[in-house]
Structures are given as structure tokens and as C-alpha cells.
Design a protein around this motif. Sequence first.
Motif, PDB file in Angstrom:
ATOM      1  N   ALA A  72      83.353  62.526 -33.567  1.00  0.00           N
ATOM      2  CA  ALA A  72      82.964  63.228 -34.780  1.00  0.00           C
ATOM      3  C   ALA A  72      83.941  64.371 -35.054  1.00  0.00           C
ATOM      4  O   ALA A  72      84.506  64.951 -34.133  1.00  0.00           O
ATOM      5  CB  ALA A  72      81.550  63.773 -34.623  1.00  0.00           C
ATOM      6  N   ASP A  73      84.139  64.650 -36.317  1.00  0.00           N
ATOM      7  CA  ASP A  73      84.960  65.794 -36.695  1.00  0.00           C
ATOM      8  C   ASP A  73      84.029  66.880 -37.214  1.00  0.00           C
ATOM      9  O   ASP A  73      82.879  66.612 -37.568  1.00  0.00           O
ATOM     10  CB  ASP A  73      85.977  65.381 -37.768  1.00  0.00           C
ATOM     11  CG  ASP A  73      87.097  66.396 -37.915  1.00  0.00           C
ATOM     12  OD1 ASP A  73      87.201  67.317 -37.077  1.00  0.00           O
ATOM     13  OD2 ASP A  73      87.881  66.272 -38.873  1.00  0.00           O
ATOM     14  N   PHE A  74      84.512  68.089 -37.235  1.00  0.00           N
ATOM     15  CA  PHE A  74      83.709  69.190 -37.730  1.00  0.00           C
ATOM     16  C   PHE A  74      84.594  70.020 -38.639  1.00  0.00           C
ATOM     17  O   PHE A  74      85.518  70.687 -38.192  1.00  0.00           O
ATOM     18  CB  PHE A  74      83.166  70.028 -36.561  1.00  0.00           C
ATOM     19  CG  PHE A  74      82.108  71.005 -36.988  1.00  0.00           C
ATOM     20  CD1 PHE A  74      80.831  70.570 -37.258  1.00  0.00           C
ATOM     21  CD2 PHE A  74      82.403  72.342 -37.135  1.00  0.00           C
ATOM     22  CE1 PHE A  74      79.848  71.457 -37.668  1.00  0.00           C
ATOM     23  CE2 PHE A  74      81.426  73.246 -37.534  1.00  0.00           C
ATOM     24  CZ  PHE A  74      80.143  72.800 -37.801  1.00  0.00           C
ATOM     25  N   THR A  75      84.316  69.938 -39.928  1.00  0.00           N
ATOM     26  CA  THR A  75      85.117  70.606 -40.930  1.00  0.00           C
ATOM     27  C   THR A  75      84.243  71.591 -41.705  1.00  0.00           C
ATOM     28  O   THR A  75      83.046  71.727 -41.432  1.00  0.00           O
ATOM     29  CB  THR A  75      85.717  69.589 -41.912  1.00  0.00           C
ATOM     30  OG1 THR A  75      84.636  68.977 -42.639  1.00  0.00           O
ATOM     31  CG2 THR A  75      86.531  68.519 -41.196  1.00  0.00           C
ATOM     32  N   ASP A 130      73.215  68.982 -33.023  1.00  0.00           N
ATOM     33  CA  ASP A 130      73.722  67.858 -33.809  1.00  0.00           C
ATOM     34  C   ASP A 130      75.034  67.275 -33.275  1.00  0.00           C
ATOM     35  O   ASP A 130      75.294  66.087 -33.439  1.00  0.00           O
ATOM     36  CB  ASP A 130      73.925  68.259 -35.267  1.00  0.00           C
ATOM     37  CG  ASP A 130      72.617  68.461 -36.016  1.00  0.00           C
ATOM     38  OD1 ASP A 130      71.533  68.295 -35.404  1.00  0.00           O
ATOM     39  OD2 ASP A 130      72.676  68.810 -37.213  1.00  0.00           O
ATOM     40  N   TYR A 131      75.852  68.126 -32.647  1.00  0.00           N
ATOM     41  CA  TYR A 131      77.180  67.687 -32.232  1.00  0.00           C
ATOM     42  C   TYR A 131      77.367  67.636 -30.716  1.00  0.00           C
ATOM     43  O   TYR A 131      78.417  67.212 -30.251  1.00  0.00           O
ATOM     44  CB  TYR A 131      78.265  68.575 -32.869  1.00  0.00           C
ATOM     45  CG  TYR A 131      78.414  68.280 -34.334  1.00  0.00           C
ATOM     46  CD1 TYR A 131      79.347  67.359 -34.789  1.00  0.00           C
ATOM     47  CD2 TYR A 131      77.602  68.895 -35.270  1.00  0.00           C
ATOM     48  CE1 TYR A 131      79.475  67.064 -36.136  1.00  0.00           C
ATOM     49  CE2 TYR A 131      77.715  68.604 -36.619  1.00  0.00           C
ATOM     50  CZ  TYR A 131      78.652  67.695 -37.048  1.00  0.00           C
ATOM     51  OH  TYR A 131      78.763  67.400 -38.382  1.00  0.00           O
ATOM     52  N   GLY A 132      76.372  68.077 -29.966  1.00  0.00           N
ATOM     53  CA  GLY A 132      76.443  67.981 -28.514  1.00  0.00           C
ATOM     54  C   GLY A 132      77.479  68.883 -27.868  1.00  0.00           C
ATOM     55  O   GLY A 132      77.962  68.581 -26.779  1.00  0.00           O
ATOM     56  N   VAL A 133      77.823  69.961 -28.540  1.00  0.00           N
ATOM     57  CA  VAL A 133      78.761  70.929 -27.955  1.00  0.00           C
ATOM     58  C   VAL A 133      77.978  72.140 -27.485  1.00  0.00           C
ATOM     59  O   VAL A 133      76.841  72.353 -27.891  1.00  0.00           O
ATOM     60  CB  VAL A 133      79.847  71.365 -28.961  1.00  0.00           C
ATOM     61  CG1 VAL A 133      80.683  70.184 -29.400  1.00  0.00           C
ATOM     62  CG2 VAL A 133      79.250  72.079 -30.153  1.00  0.00           C
ATOM     63  N   THR A 134      78.592  72.927 -26.624  1.00  0.00           N
ATOM     64  CA  THR A 134      77.972  74.147 -26.134  1.00  0.00           C
ATOM     65  C   THR A 134      78.786  75.342 -26.596  1.00  0.00           C
ATOM     66  O   THR A 134      80.006  75.352 -26.445  1.00  0.00           O
ATOM     67  CB  THR A 134      77.901  74.138 -24.596  1.00  0.00           C
ATOM     68  OG1 THR A 134      77.142  72.991 -24.192  1.00  0.00           O
ATOM     69  CG2 THR A 134      77.247  75.389 -24.064  1.00  0.00           C
ATOM     70  N   VAL A 135      78.094  76.314 -27.148  1.00  0.00           N
ATOM     71  CA  VAL A 135      78.726  77.574 -27.528  1.00  0.00           C
ATOM     72  C   VAL A 135      78.029  78.656 -26.709  1.00  0.00           C
ATOM     73  O   VAL A 135      76.931  79.085 -27.042  1.00  0.00           O
ATOM     74  CB  VAL A 135      78.584  77.864 -29.035  1.00  0.00           C
ATOM     75  CG1 VAL A 135      79.294  79.158 -29.399  1.00  0.00           C
ATOM     76  CG2 VAL A 135      79.103  76.701 -29.867  1.00  0.00           C
ATOM     77  N   PRO A 136      78.653  79.080 -25.601  1.00  0.00           N
ATOM     78  CA  PRO A 136      78.028  80.109 -24.766  1.00  0.00           C
ATOM     79  C   PRO A 136      77.821  81.405 -25.545  1.00  0.00           C
ATOM     80  O   PRO A 136      78.641  81.752 -26.406  1.00  0.00           O
ATOM     81  CB  PRO A 136      79.034  80.320 -23.634  1.00  0.00           C
ATOM     82  CG  PRO A 136      79.943  79.137 -23.675  1.00  0.00           C
ATOM     83  CD  PRO A 136      79.944  78.646 -25.081  1.00  0.00           C
ATOM     84  N   ASP A 137      76.726  82.097 -25.239  1.00  0.00           N
ATOM     85  CA  ASP A 137      76.420  83.346 -25.938  1.00  0.00           C
ATOM     86  C   ASP A 137      77.584  84.325 -25.894  1.00  0.00           C
ATOM     87  O   ASP A 137      77.895  84.974 -26.894  1.00  0.00           O
ATOM     88  CB  ASP A 137      75.169  84.011 -25.352  1.00  0.00           C
ATOM     89  CG  ASP A 137      73.905  83.232 -25.682  1.00  0.00           C
ATOM     90  OD1 ASP A 137      73.925  82.412 -26.633  1.00  0.00           O
ATOM     91  OD2 ASP A 137      72.899  83.445 -24.989  1.00  0.00           O
ATOM     92  N   SER A 177      87.103  67.641 -29.430  1.00  0.00           N
ATOM     93  CA  SER A 177      88.304  66.920 -29.015  1.00  0.00           C
ATOM     94  C   SER A 177      88.437  66.865 -27.502  1.00  0.00           C
ATOM     95  O   SER A 177      89.057  65.941 -26.967  1.00  0.00           O
ATOM     96  CB  SER A 177      89.564  67.530 -29.649  1.00  0.00           C
ATOM     97  OG  SER A 177      89.812  68.811 -29.131  1.00  0.00           O
ATOM     98  N   ALA A 178      87.824  67.811 -26.806  1.00  0.00           N
ATOM     99  CA  ALA A 178      87.876  67.828 -25.339  1.00  0.00           C
ATOM    100  C   ALA A 178      86.873  66.861 -24.728  1.00  0.00           C
ATOM    101  O   ALA A 178      86.976  66.503 -23.558  1.00  0.00           O
ATOM    102  CB  ALA A 178      87.627  69.236 -24.811  1.00  0.00           C
ATOM    103  N   ALA A 179      85.885  66.469 -25.518  1.00  0.00           N
ATOM    104  CA  ALA A 179      84.812  65.597 -24.999  1.00  0.00           C
ATOM    105  C   ALA A 179      85.252  64.173 -24.837  1.00  0.00           C
ATOM    106  O   ALA A 179      86.178  63.685 -25.364  1.00  0.00           O
ATOM    107  CB  ALA A 179      83.605  65.657 -25.938  1.00  0.00           C
TER     108      ALA A 179
END
Length: 84
Positions: free
Chosen positions: A2-5, A54-61, A82-84
Motif C-alpha cells: 500500500a502507498d500512503f499519500t 488501517d495500514y499496520g504501521v507503528t508510530v511510537p509516541d 516500504s520497510a515492511a
Amino acid sequence: MADFTLTEFKSIVDACYEGAESENVQESTVDTEFSELGFDSLVVYEIVTRIQDDYGVTVPDERLDDLKTPAALIGYVREQLSAA
């Protein structure tokens, strides 16, 4: 993958925050801080939570504190995808 724009970001904003000023987020304003665009920290947290779900990424606090603009957040999410 998936891309995120900007388009996906604006869709997330609309889904999270009815009446959000997603129209304030344009190519010309992606480097403007969230607070200047009218998004308080709770709204940003809600947006990030939705992106994570929705995208299965993690954004640490602790990383979130550095992502002060839509461009920074979009770039971070794209890196994670892109790292996934």
C-alpha cells in the motif's frame, strides 16, 4: 504494498474527524504544523491511531512529537510501509 499519500491522509482525516478541515491540507500546506492547520494534539493522535489500524504501521509516541506536519507524518508512514 500500500502507498500512503496526501489523498490517503485526507481520507483518514475525514474518517476520523467529521467536519475536520481536511480541505486545509493541500499540497501547499503539507509543511504547515498541525496546530496551524487547526488540528489539536487529540485529533492528531486519533488520526495516527487510525493510520496504525488501517495500514499496520507503528508510530511510537516519542516519534509522534517529531511529526509536526502532514508531510512529516506522511513521509514516516511511507517509510514504514516500504520497510515492511
